[in-house]
Design an enzyme around this catalytic site. Structure first.
Site, PDB file in Angstrom:
ATOM      1  N   THR A 251      22.468 -48.669  -9.471  1.00 17.43           N
ATOM      2  CA  THR A 251      23.640 -47.792  -9.609  1.00 17.43           C
ATOM      3  C   THR A 251      23.319 -46.302  -9.524  1.00 17.43           C
ATOM      4  O   THR A 251      24.232 -45.478  -9.487  1.00 17.43           O
ATOM      5  CB  THR A 251      24.366 -48.066 -10.942  1.00 17.43           C
ATOM      6  OG1 THR A 251      23.462 -47.840 -12.033  1.00 17.43           O
ATOM      7  CG2 THR A 251      24.871 -49.503 -10.995  1.00 17.43           C
ATOM      8  N   GLY A 252      22.037 -45.928  -9.476  1.00 14.96           N
ATOM      9  CA  GLY A 252      21.687 -44.524  -9.292  1.00 14.96           C
ATOM     10  C   GLY A 252      21.976 -44.076  -7.874  1.00 14.96           C
ATOM     11  O   GLY A 252      22.296 -44.882  -6.997  1.00 14.96           O
TER      12      GLY A 252
ATOM     13  N   GLN B  97      20.005 -42.842  -5.423  1.00 12.16           N
ATOM     14  CA  GLN B  97      19.100 -43.390  -4.412  1.00 12.16           C
ATOM     15  C   GLN B  97      19.250 -44.902  -4.295  1.00 12.16           C
ATOM     16  O   GLN B  97      19.260 -45.454  -3.185  1.00 12.16           O
ATOM     17  CB  GLN B  97      17.649 -43.024  -4.750  1.00 12.16           C
ATOM     18  CG  GLN B  97      17.314 -41.564  -4.546  1.00 12.16           C
ATOM     19  CD  GLN B  97      17.453 -41.145  -3.091  1.00 12.16           C
ATOM     20  OE1 GLN B  97      16.888 -41.757  -2.197  1.00 12.16           O
ATOM     21  NE2 GLN B  97      18.210 -40.087  -2.849  1.00 12.16           N
TER      22      GLN B  97
ATOM     23  N   THR C 238       8.266 -46.183  -6.655  1.00 19.25           N
ATOM     24  CA  THR C 238       8.001 -44.993  -7.467  1.00 19.25           C
ATOM     25  C   THR C 238       6.573 -44.487  -7.312  1.00 19.25           C
ATOM     26  O   THR C 238       5.616 -45.264  -7.267  1.00 19.25           O
ATOM     27  CB  THR C 238       8.247 -45.323  -8.951  1.00 19.25           C
ATOM     28  OG1 THR C 238       9.473 -46.040  -9.072  1.00 19.25           O
ATOM     29  CG2 THR C 238       8.305 -44.064  -9.792  1.00 19.25           C
ATOM     30  N   GLU C 239       6.428 -43.161  -7.254  1.00 19.31           N
ATOM     31  CA  GLU C 239       5.100 -42.552  -7.307  1.00 19.31           C
ATOM     32  C   GLU C 239       4.913 -41.893  -8.665  1.00 19.31           C
ATOM     33  O   GLU C 239       5.847 -41.775  -9.460  1.00 19.31           O
ATOM     34  CB  GLU C 239       4.917 -41.521  -6.184  1.00 19.31           C
ATOM     35  CG  GLU C 239       5.876 -40.377  -6.196  1.00 19.31           C
ATOM     36  CD  GLU C 239       5.609 -39.410  -5.046  1.00 19.31           C
ATOM     37  OE1 GLU C 239       4.439 -39.279  -4.638  1.00 19.31           O
ATOM     38  OE2 GLU C 239       6.574 -38.789  -4.570  1.00 19.31           O
TER      39      GLU C 239
ATOM     40  N   GLU D  80      -5.519 -43.546   6.641  1.00 15.39           N
ATOM     41  CA  GLU D  80      -5.712 -42.150   6.247  1.00 15.39           C
ATOM     42  C   GLU D  80      -7.106 -41.997   5.670  1.00 15.39           C
ATOM     43  O   GLU D  80      -7.695 -42.958   5.177  1.00 15.39           O
ATOM     44  CB  GLU D  80      -4.689 -41.733   5.184  1.00 15.39           C
ATOM     45  CG  GLU D  80      -3.241 -41.812   5.623  1.00 15.39           C
ATOM     46  CD  GLU D  80      -2.286 -41.405   4.517  1.00 15.39           C
ATOM     47  OE1 GLU D  80      -2.755 -40.886   3.482  1.00 15.39           O
ATOM     48  OE2 GLU D  80      -1.073 -41.612   4.679  1.00 15.39           O
TER      49      GLU D  80
ATOM     50  N   HIS E 159      -1.546 -37.746  -0.228  1.00 15.01           N
ATOM     51  CA  HIS E 159      -1.542 -38.948  -1.036  1.00 15.01           C
ATOM     52  C   HIS E 159      -2.630 -38.883  -2.086  1.00 15.01           C
ATOM     53  O   HIS E 159      -3.700 -38.326  -1.880  1.00 15.01           O
ATOM     54  CB  HIS E 159      -1.748 -40.185  -0.163  1.00 15.01           C
ATOM     55  CG  HIS E 159      -0.497 -40.616   0.530  1.00 15.01           C
ATOM     56  ND1 HIS E 159      -0.506 -41.346   1.688  1.00 15.01           N
ATOM     57  CD2 HIS E 159       0.809 -40.425   0.217  1.00 15.01           C
ATOM     58  CE1 HIS E 159       0.742 -41.584   2.064  1.00 15.01           C
ATOM     59  NE2 HIS E 159       1.548 -41.028   1.194  1.00 15.01           N
TER      60      HIS E 159
END
Length: 300
Positions: A19-20, A22, A99-100, A214, A251
C-alpha cells in the site's frame, strides 16, 4: 515446480508493503504484465482491498488462507528483518529483498532462518526478476516492451540500471530475454552470480547467458569455475575497468584491493573459463551472434 530465481507466470506473489507509494506503483506495473499477485501485507490496512487485492496484517495471515510461492518486499531497512522472518516462517519458498542498507546483523539472521526453512533469497539491494511475456517482481521495467522481449538469452546483473541497459541493447539488436536475474549489489546476498548462472544453465528456455559483473568481491571469479563446465555460451561485461585501486564504487560490494576483485582478475578468470568478455555493453549482441550463429541474422 518453477526453479526460483527464475520467475514464471504461475508463481503466486505476495507483496509486502503493497500500500505504500512504491509498492502501489510497481504492483500496478507487475499486474499489467500478468504477474500473479495474490495479496499484499500492510499491518495498518489489514482487512482492506487495494488495487483489487486483499491486504493482510502479516505474511502468516495471508498464507493461512491462500497458497503463496514468493514474497517481494517494499519495506524500509529497519523493518526488513521482521518482515522477512514473517514471510519465511509463513512458508514462502522465495523472497525478493529490494531494500538496500539493511543492517548486516539483520541479514545474517534472515539468511540463517531462510537456510533452515529451505527458502531462497534474492537480494538485498536487488532490482528484481523478469521473465518477459510472463511476469516480473521488483523495480525493473519488466512492463516496458522496448526493454524486455521474450527470447532465449538469460541476463544476470548486480546492477538494475546496467542490467536495464544491457536488456535494451539486446532487444534493439533482435535478441529477447529468457529471464533477467538481478542478484543485488550488497556484499552479502542470498543468490550469487554462480547460483544465477546455474539456474540459467539448467533452464531449457535459455540458449546463452549474458553475465554483467562489476569490480569488487569474488563472485565473478567463483562463477567462472562453473562457467567452464557449461556448453551454453556465456558473454560478459565487467563494469569498473578504469576504477583506481582501493576505490569504493556505487555498490557496497565494489571495492578493489590489489588484484582481489579487480577488473583484470575477473576478466582473466572468465576468459580462462571460455567466457567471451567484451569491452563495452554495445558489442554484447555482436559477441552473442558470434557465439550463436543461428541468431546472427537477428542483429542485421
Amino acid at each position: 515446480m518453477t526453479m526460483f530465481p527464475i520467475i514464471r507466470r504461475t508463481d503466486r506473489i505476495l507483496v509486502q508493503g503493497l500500500t505504500g507509494s512504491q509498492g502501489s506503483f510497481w504492483t500496478e506495473r507487475m499486474l499489467e504484465t500478468g504477474t500473479q499477485i495474490v495479496a499484499g501485507v500492510s499491518p495498518k490496512r489489514a482487512g482492506e482491498t487495494h488495487l483489487g487485492l486483499p491486504i493482510f496484517a502479516s505474511a502468516r495471515a495471508a498464507l493461512a488462507g491462500m497458497p503463496v510461492d514468493i514474497a517481494v518486499m517494499f519495506i524500509p531497512p529497519a523493518a526488513v528483518r521482521d518482515a522477512a522472518l514473517d514471510a519465511i516462517e509463513a512458508g514462502v519458498r522465495g523472497l525478493v529483498v529490494l531494500t538496500e542498507h539493511v543492517p548486516t546483523h539483520d541479514m545474517l539472521t534472515i539468511f540463517a532462518r531462510a537456510a533452515a526453512a529451505d527458502c531462497r533469497i534474492v537480494g538485498p539491494n536487488t532490482a528484481g526478476l523478469v521473465t518477459p511475456g510472463e511476469a516480473f517482481v521488483g523495480i525493473m521495467p519488466g512492463h516496458n516492451t522496448n526493454v524486455f522481449q521474450p527470447g532465449r538469452i538469460g541476463v544476470i546483473s548486480r546492477s538494475g540500471s546496467l542490467g536495464t541497459l544491457i536488456c535494451l541493447n539486446l532487444t534493439r539488436a533482435g535478441f529477447g530475454q529468457s529471464s533477467f536475474i538481478g542478484i543485488g549489489g550488497d556484499p552479502m546476498i542470498g543468490t550469487t552470480t554462480e547460483d544465477a548462472l546455474r539456474a540459467l544453465d539448467q533452464d531449457p528456455r535459455t540458449d546463452a547467458v549474458v553475465l554483467v559483473g562489476e569490480i569488487g568481491g569474488s563472485m565473478e571469479e567463483t562463477a567462472a569455475t562453473y562457467a567452464a563446465t557449461m556448453t551454453k555460451p556465456v558473454v560478459s561485461f565487467i563494469a569498473g575497468r578504469a576504477a583506481p585501486e582501493g576505490k569504493r564504487m556505487g555498490h557496497a560490494g565494489a571495492i578493489v584491493a590489489g588484484n582481489a576483485g579487480s577488473y583484470a582478475g575477473k576478466r582473466a578468470a572468465l576468459e580462462a573459463a571460455g567466457v567471451t568478455v567484451v569491452d563495452t555493453p554495445r558489442v554484447i549482441a555482436d559477441a552473442l551472434s558470434a557465439r550463436l550463429p543461428i541468431y546472427a541474422h537477428d542483429t542485421a
